[in-house]
Design an enzyme around this catalytic site. Structure first.
Site, PDB file in Angstrom:
ATOM      1  N   SER A 157       0.854  -1.186   0.000  1.00 49.54           N
ATOM      2  CA  SER A 157       0.000   0.000   0.000  1.00 49.54           C
ATOM      3  C   SER A 157       0.891   1.236   0.000  1.00 49.54           C
ATOM      4  O   SER A 157       1.684   1.422   0.917  1.00 49.54           O
ATOM      5  CB  SER A 157      -0.901  -0.022   1.240  1.00 49.54           C
ATOM      6  OG  SER A 157      -1.657   1.162   1.339  1.00 49.54           O
ATOM      7  N   LYS A 217      -1.293  -1.089  -4.224  1.00 47.11           N
ATOM      8  CA  LYS A 217      -2.462  -0.261  -3.860  1.00 47.11           C
ATOM      9  C   LYS A 217      -2.004   1.178  -3.726  1.00 47.11           C
ATOM     10  O   LYS A 217      -0.978   1.443  -3.103  1.00 47.11           O
ATOM     11  CB  LYS A 217      -3.045  -0.786  -2.550  1.00 47.11           C
ATOM     12  CG  LYS A 217      -3.967   0.162  -1.800  1.00 47.11           C
ATOM     13  CD  LYS A 217      -4.750  -0.598  -0.740  1.00 47.11           C
ATOM     14  CE  LYS A 217      -4.873   0.191   0.550  1.00 47.11           C
ATOM     15  NZ  LYS A 217      -5.610  -0.579   1.583  1.00 47.11           N
ATOM     16  N   LYS A 268      -3.212   5.220  -2.775  1.00 44.94           N
ATOM     17  CA  LYS A 268      -4.221   6.039  -2.104  1.00 44.94           C
ATOM     18  C   LYS A 268      -4.643   7.172  -3.037  1.00 44.94           C
ATOM     19  O   LYS A 268      -3.796   7.744  -3.741  1.00 44.94           O
ATOM     20  CB  LYS A 268      -3.624   6.616  -0.818  1.00 44.94           C
ATOM     21  CG  LYS A 268      -3.255   5.555   0.215  1.00 44.94           C
ATOM     22  CD  LYS A 268      -4.490   4.973   0.875  1.00 44.94           C
ATOM     23  CE  LYS A 268      -4.113   4.029   2.001  1.00 44.94           C
ATOM     24  NZ  LYS A 268      -5.301   3.528   2.714  1.00 44.94           N
ATOM     25  N   ASP A 312      -7.441   3.120  -3.150  1.00 44.88           N
ATOM     26  CA  ASP A 312      -8.136   3.215  -1.862  1.00 44.88           C
ATOM     27  C   ASP A 312      -8.418   4.683  -1.567  1.00 44.88           C
ATOM     28  O   ASP A 312      -7.489   5.483  -1.460  1.00 44.88           O
ATOM     29  CB  ASP A 312      -7.262   2.602  -0.757  1.00 44.88           C
ATOM     30  CG  ASP A 312      -7.969   2.567   0.598  1.00 44.88           C
ATOM     31  OD1 ASP A 312      -9.132   2.995   0.696  1.00 44.88           O
ATOM     32  OD2 ASP A 312      -7.325   2.096   1.575  1.00 44.88           O
ATOM     33  N   GLU A 340     -11.426   0.766  -3.287  1.00 41.27           N
ATOM     34  CA  GLU A 340     -11.682   0.536  -1.865  1.00 41.27           C
ATOM     35  C   GLU A 340     -12.300   1.771  -1.203  1.00 41.27           C
ATOM     36  O   GLU A 340     -11.756   2.868  -1.309  1.00 41.27           O
ATOM     37  CB  GLU A 340     -10.342   0.159  -1.200  1.00 41.27           C
ATOM     38  CG  GLU A 340     -10.446  -0.200   0.270  1.00 41.27           C
ATOM     39  CD  GLU A 340      -9.099  -0.628   0.864  1.00 41.27           C
ATOM     40  OE1 GLU A 340      -8.150  -0.916   0.107  1.00 41.27           O
ATOM     41  OE2 GLU A 340      -8.994  -0.657   2.106  1.00 41.27           O
ATOM     42  N   ASP A 381     -13.941  -1.294   3.414  1.00 39.94           N
ATOM     43  CA  ASP A 381     -12.974  -1.382   4.510  1.00 39.94           C
ATOM     44  C   ASP A 381     -13.644  -0.791   5.755  1.00 39.94           C
ATOM     45  O   ASP A 381     -14.303  -1.511   6.528  1.00 39.94           O
ATOM     46  CB  ASP A 381     -11.687  -0.624   4.110  1.00 39.94           C
ATOM     47  CG  ASP A 381     -10.669  -0.445   5.231  1.00 39.94           C
ATOM     48  OD1 ASP A 381     -10.927  -0.876   6.363  1.00 39.94           O
ATOM     49  OD2 ASP A 381      -9.594   0.153   4.986  1.00 39.94           O
ATOM     50  N   LYS A 436      -9.920  -6.283   8.212  1.00 43.89           N
ATOM     51  CA  LYS A 436      -8.871  -5.941   9.188  1.00 43.89           C
ATOM     52  C   LYS A 436      -9.357  -6.512  10.512  1.00 43.89           C
ATOM     53  O   LYS A 436     -10.373  -6.048  11.045  1.00 43.89           O
ATOM     54  CB  LYS A 436      -8.722  -4.428   9.314  1.00 43.89           C
ATOM     55  CG  LYS A 436      -8.072  -3.786   8.105  1.00 43.89           C
ATOM     56  CD  LYS A 436      -7.908  -2.302   8.284  1.00 43.89           C
ATOM     57  CE  LYS A 436      -7.341  -1.707   7.009  1.00 43.89           C
ATOM     58  NZ  LYS A 436      -7.381  -0.241   6.999  1.00 43.89           N
ATOM     59  N   GLY A 488      -4.312  -3.936   6.400  1.00 40.48           N
ATOM     60  CA  GLY A 488      -3.257  -3.606   7.363  1.00 40.48           C
ATOM     61  C   GLY A 488      -3.418  -2.215   7.920  1.00 40.48           C
ATOM     62  O   GLY A 488      -4.153  -1.383   7.378  1.00 40.48           O
TER      63      GLY A 488
HETATM   64  O1  OSB Z   1      -7.234   2.226   4.584  1.00 42.72           O
HETATM   65  O2  OSB Z   1      -6.196   0.403   4.424  1.00 42.72           O
HETATM   66  C1  OSB Z   1      -6.264   1.540   4.887  1.00 42.72           C
HETATM   67  C2  OSB Z   1      -3.063   2.340   6.851  1.00 42.72           C
HETATM   68  C3  OSB Z   1      -3.581   3.054   7.911  1.00 42.72           C
HETATM   69  C4  OSB Z   1      -4.934   3.318   7.953  1.00 42.72           C
HETATM   70  C5  OSB Z   1      -5.767   2.843   6.929  1.00 42.72           C
HETATM   71  C6  OSB Z   1      -5.267   2.100   5.877  1.00 42.72           C
HETATM   72  C7  OSB Z   1      -3.871   1.874   5.827  1.00 42.72           C
HETATM   73  C8  OSB Z   1      -3.213   1.182   4.722  1.00 42.72           C
HETATM   74  C9  OSB Z   1      -1.854   0.583   4.992  1.00 42.72           C
HETATM   75  O3  OSB Z   1      -3.642   1.153   3.594  1.00 42.72           O
HETATM   76  C10 OSB Z   1      -1.856  -0.896   4.937  1.00 42.72           C
HETATM   77  C11 OSB Z   1      -0.569  -1.454   5.468  1.00 42.72           C
HETATM   78  O4  OSB Z   1       0.365  -1.595   4.674  1.00 42.72           O
HETATM   79  O5  OSB Z   1      -0.463  -1.770   6.682  1.00 42.72           O
HETATM   80 MG    MG Z   2      -8.498   1.038   3.305  1.00 43.59          MG
END
Ligand code: OSB
Ligand code: MG
Length: 373
Positions: free
Chosen positions: A140, A166, A168, A193, A218, A243, A267, A295
């Protein structure tokens, strides 16, 4: 097993790279660790609440309050047989899934150690297949200052062997990003995401994403919403993943029933822990929903438990369980490393979490510690 003592730690570690999402940047990663002691064994759990209430209303500080004033006193001295008991013990606390999940993880670790099995083996015991030995993972990548940096980071991670990327997005940093990435990497398996940054007024933008062959989109809409996601879903061809808005097995059932999503990012921490996460897994699997493990920038303690969950048979898509060296160097456990030939990480096989905490390193990053007896 009588719960004899519980230690609560607050730690703060610098992230190797600032992680930027639509709700803002994270530079330092504060989190909590819990250690449950019983019969000479110690079970560990990580509370992934972030420094600010951007992802959810919980923060590391609210979690400290809820854990130390309510959850820990409620279970101290109790007789723990199986981690499944915690849901009943915690029912008197509304919400606060991230705080609850820390103790849930520690209870699973502790009881797996008692049984002489790995966390994955214990969690997978209802399934004939048993746990997988390695799980598919992706990476990510936060929002970067420039498009060039984004492309450079994608290239770097592809070269390391990550088979799924992934990215953002946020309003104004979306269609152009998808277009540029697809043009530069025609074969790349990638997804976006939004962390709840859009509304139904943005359907045109979200529909424009259909052009770029995304693995999924996402959580584009409200962080608590499933209704409007069910309205959006028939208007786009990109598979829709939830999510933030799936915080329990009930909410997963409702989302399935109203066809709000194609995919769920599970999660375990967001749904109060591994017992509930396994229920969401069962609901999604039964309904033919795509599943993967999300994560929250976990340390090795949380990563080990994410890997255990991802070893269950219903997970069909790569998880956000990248190698820990991406975030922390050194980490408080030995690093988890990527198998670059197939973009997987090995599921720990030792008793419980199967990781050892470096107590000297922990002492070095600890800002607060309280012991409850
Ligand atoms: O939306 O998935 C999410 C990290 C912190 C808060 C929200 C998210 C995330 C990540 C990181 O996308 C995922 C990771 O590599 O741990
Ligand atoms: Mg997410």
């Amino acid at each position: 097993m009588k719960i004899e003592a519980i230690d609560l730690y607050a730690i703060s570690q610098p992230l190797i790279r600032t992680f930027v999402t639509s709700f803002g940047p994270q530079r330092e990663r504060d989190c909590l660790l819990v250690a449950i002691h019983s019969e000479g064994l110690t079970g560990w759990g990580e509370c992934v609440a972030t420094n600010d209430p951007g992802y959810s209303y919980e923060t590391a500080k609210t979690a400290w309050h809820i854990l130390s004033d309510f959850l820990i006193p409620a279970i101290l001295g109790e007789d723990l047989q199986e981690a499944e008991q915690l849901a009943d013990w915690f029912r008197f606390v509304r919400g606060h899934p991230l705080a609850k999940a820390a103790l849930d993880q520690a209870a699973w670790d502790l009881t797996a150690q008692r049984d002489g099995v790995s966390f994955a083996q214990k969690l997978a015991s209802p399934y004939a297949e048993g746990p997988r030995s390695r799980v598919k993972v992706g990476v990510s990548i936060g929002i970067q200052p420039t498009m060039d940096e984004t492309l450079y980071l994608i290239q770097e991670h592809v070269e390391k062997g990550y088979g799924r990327i992934k990215l953002k997005i946020k309003p104004g940093h979306d269609i152009e990003l998808a277009r540029t990435v697809r043009a530069a990497f025609p074969e790349l398996v990638f997804m976006l995401d939004a962390n709840s940054a859009y509304t139904l007024n943005d359907v045109a933008v979200l529909r424009a994403m259909d052009e770029y062959d995304l693995l999924m989109l996402e959580q584009p809409l409200g962080y608590d919403d499933i209704f409007e996601h069910s309205k959006l879903r028939p208007q786009i061809t990109t598979p829709l993943c939830l999510d933030e808005s799936i915080k329990s097995a009930d909410q997963a059932r409702f989302a399935v029933e109203i066809e709000a999503c194609d995919i769920i990012n599970i999660k375990p921490t967001r749904v109060s822990g591994w017992t509930e996460a396994r229920l969401v897994h069962d609901i999604g699997r039964e309904a033919g929903i795509g599943l993967w493990v999300g994560g929250m920038l976990e340390t090795g303690v949380g990563r080990a438990a994410q890997l255990a969950l991802a070893s269950l048979p219903g997970f069909t898509l790569p998880g956000d369980i990248s190698a820990t060296e991406r975030y922390y160097d050194p980490d408080i456990t030995a690093p988890f490393v990527l198998n670059s030939e197939d973009s997987t990480i090995d599921v720990p096989t030792g008793p419980g979490l199967g990781v050892e905490i470096d107590m000297a390193r922990l002492a070095g990053v600890m800002s607060r510690r309280t012991s409850f007896t």
